[in-house]
Design an enzyme around this catalytic site. Structure first.
Site, PDB file in Angstrom:
ATOM      1  N   CYS A 221       0.867  -1.183   0.000  1.00  0.00           N
ATOM      2  CA  CYS A 221       0.000   0.000   0.000  1.00  0.00           C
ATOM      3  C   CYS A 221       0.901   1.230   0.000  1.00  0.00           C
ATOM      4  CB  CYS A 221      -0.995  -0.010   1.159  1.00  0.00           C
ATOM      5  SG  CYS A 221      -0.295   0.166   2.804  1.00  0.00           S
TER       6      CYS A 221
ATOM      7  N   ARG B 103      -3.393  -0.836   5.428  1.00  0.00           N
ATOM      8  CA  ARG B 103      -3.917  -1.964   4.660  1.00  0.00           C
ATOM      9  C   ARG B 103      -2.919  -3.105   4.514  1.00  0.00           C
ATOM     10  NH1 ARG B 103      -5.519   1.540  -0.431  1.00  0.00           N
ATOM     11  NH2 ARG B 103      -3.585   2.513   0.245  1.00  0.00           N
TER      12      ARG B 103
ATOM     13  N   ASP C 258      -8.696   3.171   1.317  1.00  0.00           N
ATOM     14  CA  ASP C 258      -7.699   3.580   2.309  1.00  0.00           C
ATOM     15  C   ASP C 258      -8.445   4.159   3.509  1.00  0.00           C
ATOM     16  OD1 ASP C 258      -5.647   4.583   3.837  1.00  0.00           O
ATOM     17  OD2 ASP C 258      -4.618   5.540   2.145  1.00  0.00           O
TER      18      ASP C 258
END
Length: 146
Positions: A3, A9, A117
Site C-alpha cells: 500500500c 492496509r 484507504d
C-alpha cells in the site's frame, strides 16, 4: 502486500495471510511505495482490528518497497491503482510485471477494485470494512497456495 505507507492496509493483509498459510512454506511480507512510515508500527486502528480477529501486528514495522522485492517474492499484491502504477513502474521486465496484481481481483475477478484507504476519516468502521475485504481475498490466495 503493498500500500502507500505500509501502516494500514498492507500490514493487515500481511497478518491475515500469515494466519492462513504455513509459515514454513510461505513467506508473507508487506511494504509501502512511500517512505513516510519506514520503521514505524502499523496504525493503532489496524492493530486494534487485528487484535479483534486474533492477529498480532506488533512485530511489523513499515518499510519501503524496493526493486530487490521482485527477486524475493513470487507474487506482489497491491491495494489500489496508484500503488499498482508505482510498483509496475519499478519492474525491470515482463516477468516482474506479471508478479503484480490488484489484491481485490481475487474477490472481484478482473474488476481492478481498490481496497479503500481507511487512514483519513473512515474510523473503526472503515478499518473493519478493509479487514473483511482483505480476509476474503486472503482466503482465496491461501486456497491457491495450498
Amino acid at each position: 502486500m503493498i500500500c502507500l505507507g505500509n501502516i494500514c492496509r498492507s500490514p493487515l493483509a500481511q497478518a491475515i495471510l500469515e494466519s492462513k498459510v504455513d509459515s514454513e512454506e510461505v513467506m508473507v511480507d508487506s511494504a509501502g511505495t512511500s517512505n513516510y512510515h519506514v520503521g514505524y508500527l502499523p496504525d493503532e486502528r489496524s492493530i486494534r482490528i487485528g487484535k479483534k480477529f486474533n492477529l498480532d501486528l506488533s512485530a511489523q514495522r513499515g518499510r519501503q518497497f524496493e526493486i530487490a522485492d521482485f527477486d524475493e517474492f513470487d507474487q506482489i499484491y497491491v491495494m489500489d491503482h496508484e500503488n499498482y502504477s508505482d510498483v509496475i513502474s519499478l519492474a525491470r521486465n515482463e516477468e516482474e510485471k506479471a508478479k503484480i496484481s490488484m489484491i481485490l481481483n481475487k474477490v472481484f475477478i478482473d474488476e481492478n477494485r481498490d481496497v479503500p484507504d481507511p487512514y483519513f476519516g473512515e474510523g473503526e468502521e472503515g478499518f473493519l470494512n478493509v479487514y473483511k475485504l482483505l480476509d476474503t481475498a486472503c482466503d482465496r490466495i491461501a486456497n491457491e497456495l495450498s
